[in-house]
Design an enzyme around this catalytic site. Structure first.
Site, PDB file in Angstrom:
ATOM      1  CD  GLU A  88      -2.968   1.177   2.236  1.00 35.23           C
ATOM      2  OE1 GLU A  88      -3.734   2.157   2.282  1.00 35.23           O
ATOM      3  OE2 GLU A  88      -3.045   0.210   3.007  1.00 35.23           O
ATOM      4  N   GLY A 109      -5.541   4.641   0.266  1.00 39.93           N
ATOM      5  CA  GLY A 109      -5.747   3.260  -0.127  1.00 39.93           C
ATOM      6  C   GLY A 109      -7.169   2.845   0.216  1.00 39.93           C
ATOM      7  CG  HIS A 134      -7.654   2.425 -13.997  1.00 33.75           C
ATOM      8  ND1 HIS A 134      -8.185   2.831 -15.207  1.00 33.75           N
ATOM      9  CD2 HIS A 134      -8.225   3.205 -13.049  1.00 33.75           C
ATOM     10  CE1 HIS A 134      -9.049   3.816 -14.986  1.00 33.75           C
ATOM     11  NE2 HIS A 134      -9.095   4.050 -13.683  1.00 33.75           N
ATOM     12  N   GLY A 136      -6.869   6.587 -13.448  1.00 35.61           N
ATOM     13  CA  GLY A 136      -7.918   7.532 -13.769  1.00 35.61           C
ATOM     14  C   GLY A 136      -7.733   8.800 -12.958  1.00 35.61           C
TER      15      GLY A 136
END
Length: 169
Positions: A88, A109, A134, A136
């Site tokens: 994390e 997280g 990913h 975004g």
């Protein structure tokens, strides 16, 4: 498309910013960014775990952590929770990098899941190696491997980070 701009959080840095849905990823952490992150992590769990961030010139974010009594199970191997915390942590710093260390971005997280594949060493170091899956505007998904000094993958994690954009005051 990569663009560079000055970060208000770290004004001395010109950082590449990730363009949403673009596949040409910027280089990961520079030595200067690593040094600044180490300063920000003083007094936190990351410092207690002795995590050090390492510069890379590829698409991976990288860190190292010594296997000390503080991160071991009672019988000496690396604690699985320490592996998850390391995953994390490196994914979070990778997300900070992708936001350009923007002071309006808060990386949190939201999900960490992992599979422990091998018994770890009882001494030495492990490395967290994170690759973005990913990126975004508000969600980043990372694949993280926890790797021993011999290159063996000890644990594999998937980390989802939420990017909370604060309004300027």
């Amino acid at each position: 498309m990569k663009i560079a701009r000055r970060s208000a959080f770290f004004p001395e840095l010109s950082v590449p910013l990730f363009t949403i849905f673009h596949t040409d990823l910027p280089l990961m952490l520079t030595q200067q960014e690593c040094d600044l992150v180490h300063e920000q992590m003083r007094g936190t769990m990351v410092e207690a775990m002795q995590v050090r961030f390492l510069p890379t010139d590829d698409e991976y974010a990288l860190c190292e952590m010594p296997i000390t009594p503080a991160v071991r199970q009672y019988f000496g191997i690396l604690h699985g929770g320490a592996s998850l915390a390391l995953a994390e942590t490196i994914a979070g710093v990778g997300s900070l990098h992708l936001t350009g260390f923007d002071p309006q971005a808060r990386v949190c997280g939201t999900e960490v899941s992992g599979t422990h594949l091998k018994m770890s060493a009882t001494e030495g170091k492990v490395y967290g190696r994170a690759r973005i899956l990913h990126a975004g505007h508000t969600t980043h998904v990372w694949l993280v491997d926890i790797v021993g000094e011999d290159g063996t993958v000890i644990s594999s994690e998937r980390v989802t980070n939420r990017i909370l954009w604060q309004q300027p005051h």
